[in-house]
Scaffold this active site. Structure first.
Site, mmCIF file in Angstrom:
data_model
loop_
_atom_site.group_PDB
_atom_site.id
_atom_site.type_symbol
_atom_site.label_atom_id
_atom_site.label_comp_id
_atom_site.label_asym_id
_atom_site.label_seq_id
_atom_site.Cartn_x
_atom_site.Cartn_y
_atom_site.Cartn_z
ATOM 1 N N HIS A 206 -9.498 0.728 4.984
ATOM 2 C CA HIS A 206 -8.244 1.037 5.503
ATOM 3 C C HIS A 206 -8.408 2.085 6.895
ATOM 4 O O HIS A 206 -9.394 3.137 6.653
ATOM 5 C CB HIS A 206 -7.234 1.600 4.704
ATOM 6 C CG HIS A 206 -5.786 1.747 5.312
ATOM 7 N ND1 HIS A 206 -5.456 2.674 6.332
ATOM 8 C CD2 HIS A 206 -4.627 0.897 5.161
ATOM 9 C CE1 HIS A 206 -4.105 2.366 6.595
ATOM 10 N NE2 HIS A 206 -3.559 1.277 5.963
ATOM 11 N N ASN B 54 0.936 -1.293 -0.059
ATOM 12 C CA ASN B 54 -0.110 0.052 -0.121
ATOM 13 C C ASN B 54 0.847 1.161 -0.170
ATOM 14 O O ASN B 54 1.536 1.463 1.021
ATOM 15 C CB ASN B 54 -0.759 0.019 1.327
ATOM 16 C CG ASN B 54 -1.622 1.277 1.387
ATOM 17 O OD1 ASN B 54 -1.699 2.045 0.468
ATOM 18 N ND2 ASN B 54 -2.254 1.287 2.563
ATOM 19 N N TRP B 55 0.983 1.877 -1.222
ATOM 20 C CA TRP B 55 1.961 2.976 -1.396
ATOM 21 C C TRP B 55 1.431 4.308 -0.634
ATOM 22 O O TRP B 55 2.041 5.174 -0.661
ATOM 23 C CB TRP B 55 2.266 3.256 -2.656
ATOM 24 C CG TRP B 55 3.302 2.346 -3.291
ATOM 25 C CD1 TRP B 55 3.830 1.210 -2.682
ATOM 26 C CD2 TRP B 55 4.075 2.697 -4.590
ATOM 27 N NE1 TRP B 55 4.875 0.563 -3.414
ATOM 28 C CE2 TRP B 55 5.055 1.428 -4.532
ATOM 29 C CE3 TRP B 55 4.099 3.469 -5.547
ATOM 30 C CZ2 TRP B 55 5.801 1.515 -5.523
ATOM 31 C CZ3 TRP B 55 5.234 3.310 -6.660
ATOM 32 C CH2 TRP B 55 5.750 2.120 -6.508
ATOM 33 N N LYS B 56 0.283 4.261 -0.323
ATOM 34 C CA LYS B 56 -0.512 5.408 0.273
ATOM 35 C C LYS B 56 -0.353 6.695 -0.608
ATOM 36 O O LYS B 56 -0.511 6.404 -1.817
ATOM 37 C CB LYS B 56 0.101 5.484 1.923
ATOM 38 C CG LYS B 56 -0.191 4.351 2.536
ATOM 39 C CD LYS B 56 -0.026 4.370 4.090
ATOM 40 C CE LYS B 56 -0.221 3.106 4.731
ATOM 41 N NZ LYS B 56 0.030 3.294 6.196
ATOM 42 N N GLY C 38 2.572 2.204 10.568
ATOM 43 C CA GLY C 38 3.407 3.064 10.656
ATOM 44 C C GLY C 38 4.140 3.441 11.922
ATOM 45 O O GLY C 38 4.859 4.593 11.974
ATOM 46 N N GLU D 10 -6.871 4.604 8.174
ATOM 47 C CA GLU D 10 -6.623 5.974 7.607
ATOM 48 C C GLU D 10 -7.832 6.488 6.805
ATOM 49 O O GLU D 10 -8.081 7.833 7.178
ATOM 50 C CB GLU D 10 -5.355 6.126 6.678
ATOM 51 C CG GLU D 10 -4.012 5.959 7.591
ATOM 52 C CD GLU D 10 -2.801 5.183 6.902
ATOM 53 O OE1 GLU D 10 -3.021 5.552 5.702
ATOM 54 O OE2 GLU D 10 -1.922 4.920 7.547
ATOM 55 N N SER E 60 3.589 -2.431 10.243
ATOM 56 C CA SER E 60 4.927 -2.330 10.583
ATOM 57 C C SER E 60 5.448 -3.711 10.089
ATOM 58 O O SER E 60 6.481 -4.412 10.783
ATOM 59 C CB SER E 60 5.277 -2.059 12.084
ATOM 60 O OG SER E 60 4.879 -0.843 12.204
ATOM 61 N N GLU F 247 -5.447 -5.152 10.647
ATOM 62 C CA GLU F 247 -4.175 -4.229 10.801
ATOM 63 C C GLU F 247 -4.673 -3.379 12.259
ATOM 64 O O GLU F 247 -5.479 -2.507 12.025
ATOM 65 C CB GLU F 247 -4.190 -2.964 9.601
ATOM 66 C CG GLU F 247 -3.991 -3.662 8.167
ATOM 67 C CD GLU F 247 -3.325 -2.679 7.368
ATOM 68 O OE1 GLU F 247 -2.145 -2.890 6.803
ATOM 69 O OE2 GLU F 247 -3.866 -1.634 7.229
ATOM 70 N N GLY G 257 2.766 -1.162 4.265
ATOM 71 C CA GLY G 257 3.053 0.311 3.916
ATOM 72 C C GLY G 257 4.237 0.622 3.650
ATOM 73 O O GLY G 257 4.795 0.463 2.310
ATOM 74 N N GLY G 258 4.998 1.253 4.630
ATOM 75 C CA GLY G 258 6.248 1.980 4.370
ATOM 76 C C GLY G 258 7.287 0.839 3.773
ATOM 77 O O GLY G 258 8.025 1.421 2.648
HETATM 78 P P1 PGA Z 1 3.021 0.203 7.371
HETATM 79 O O1 PGA Z 1 1.579 0.358 7.042
HETATM 80 O O2 PGA Z 1 3.460 -1.143 6.952
HETATM 81 O O3 PGA Z 1 3.625 1.254 7.016
HETATM 82 O O4 PGA Z 1 2.847 -0.036 9.145
HETATM 83 C C1 PGA Z 1 0.766 -0.888 6.727
HETATM 84 C C2 PGA Z 1 -0.812 -0.174 6.191
HETATM 85 O O5 PGA Z 1 -1.103 0.676 6.779
HETATM 86 O O6 PGA Z 1 -1.391 -0.662 5.493
#
Ligand code: PGA
Length: 247
Positions: free
Chosen positions: A93, A10-12, A169, A95, A207, A163, A228-229
C-alpha cells in the site's frame, strides 16, 4: 473464467472491538452479495472479526513480514495472519511504501511469503501526483508490477489494486478514462506475463464512495475496489458492495 469481483475494505489504523458492530450490520444488510467481500481491519481485530464474519465475509491483514518467523519485533508473519483467520493480505500500500520506505523488492518478497502461507496477496501500485503530471504514470505502474508481483502469482492467489497516491483519502478521483487507461495496461502486462493474467482481479482504489462506485465498476477491467474511508461504516460500504454486485 472471468476475474472474481471483489469489494475490499481497508480499515487502516481505525477500529476497536466496538467497530465489529459494523460487520454485523454489513452481513445483515448483504447476506448473499453478488461479489466477494473482504475487510482488512487492524491486526488486533482479525481474529474476532473472522469469528463474527463466518464464511459470509473474508478478513485480511494490511501487511506481513517477508520471513516466516523470527526476531522481528512488532511485525506479523503471513502464517500468523492465516492462523488468526485471514485469507488475504494487502501488500505494498502506498502508505507503507511512504511511511516505511517499502521498495518493490520488499513487496515482492512479502507477496511470496503470503503465497507460501496460503494467503491471497492484494498488491498495490500507483503513481504520485508529480509522476502523473510528468506523464510517467504508465511507466511507473509497469515498473511496480514488474518489481512487486512475484513469478508465482496466479489469479487464485493474487489481486492487483491500482491506487493513484493523489486520490487516496483526498476525495479526488481520476477520470474514468484515466482509470480505464491504467487498467487496460495492467491487464495487458499481466496477460503477457502470467498464463492466467486475464483472470486476475484488478481493483481500483482511491476515494471510492457510494456515489461514484457504479460508474467506476462500469470501466473495463475494473473488477472491484479497495476502499479506505468508505469501508468503515456499513452504511457507506454496503452500497458499494451492492453496486459491484450489480455491475
Ligand atoms: P480511500 O483509501 O478510499 O480512503 O481513499 C483507499 C486506500 O487507501 O486503500
Amino acid at each position: 473464467m472471468a476475474p472474481q469481483k471483489l469489494a475490499a475494505g481497508n480499515w487502516k489504523m481505525n477500529g476497536t472491538l466496538a467497530s465489529l458492530a459494523e460487520i454485523d450490520r454489513l452481513i445483515a444488510d448483504h447476506p448473499a452479495p453478488g461479489c466477494d467481500v473482504l475487510i482488512c481491519p487492524p491486526a488486533t481485530l482479525i481474529h474476532a472479526m473472522a469469528a463474527r464474519a463466518g464464511t459470509a465475509l473474508a478478513v485480511g491483514g494490511q501487511d506481513c513480514h517477508a520471513k516466516a518467523s523470527g526476531a522481528h519485533t512488532g511485525d506479523i508473519a503471513a502464517a500468523e495472519l492465516k492462523d488468526a483467520g485471514a485469507s488475504h493480505v494487502i501488500l505494498g500500500h502506498s502508505e507503507r511504501r511512504t511511511d516505511h520506505h517499502e521498495t518493490d523488492a520488499e513487496v515482492l518478497a512479502k507477496s511470496q511469503a503470503a503465497h507460501e502461507a496460503g494467503l491471497i496477496a492484494v498488491i498495490c501500485v500507483g503513481e504520485t501526483e508529480a509522476q502523473r503530471d510528468a506523464g510517467q504514470t504508465l511507466d511507473v505502474i509497469a515498473a511496480q508490477l514488474a518489481g512487486s508481483v512475484p513469478e508465482g502469482a496466479r489469479a487464485a492467489n493474487t489481486v492487483i489494486a491500482y491506487e493513484p497516491v493523489w486520490a487516496i483519502g483526498t476525495g479526488r478521483t481520476p477520470t474514468n478514462d484515466q482509470i480505464a487507461e491504467v487498467h487496460a495496461r495492467m491487464r495487458a502486462l499481466l496477460t503477457a506475463r502470467f498464463a492466467d493474467g486475464a483472470d486476475m482481479a484488478l481493483l481500483y482504489g482511491g476515494s471510492v464512495k457510494p456515489g461514484n462506485a457504479a460508474e467506476i465498476f462500469a470501466i473495463p477491467h475494473v473488477n472491484g475496489a479497495l476502499v479506505g474511508g468508505a469501508s468503515l461504516k456499513a452504511a457507506d460500504f454496503g452500497p458499494i458492495v451492492a453496486a459491484l454486485s450489480a455491475a
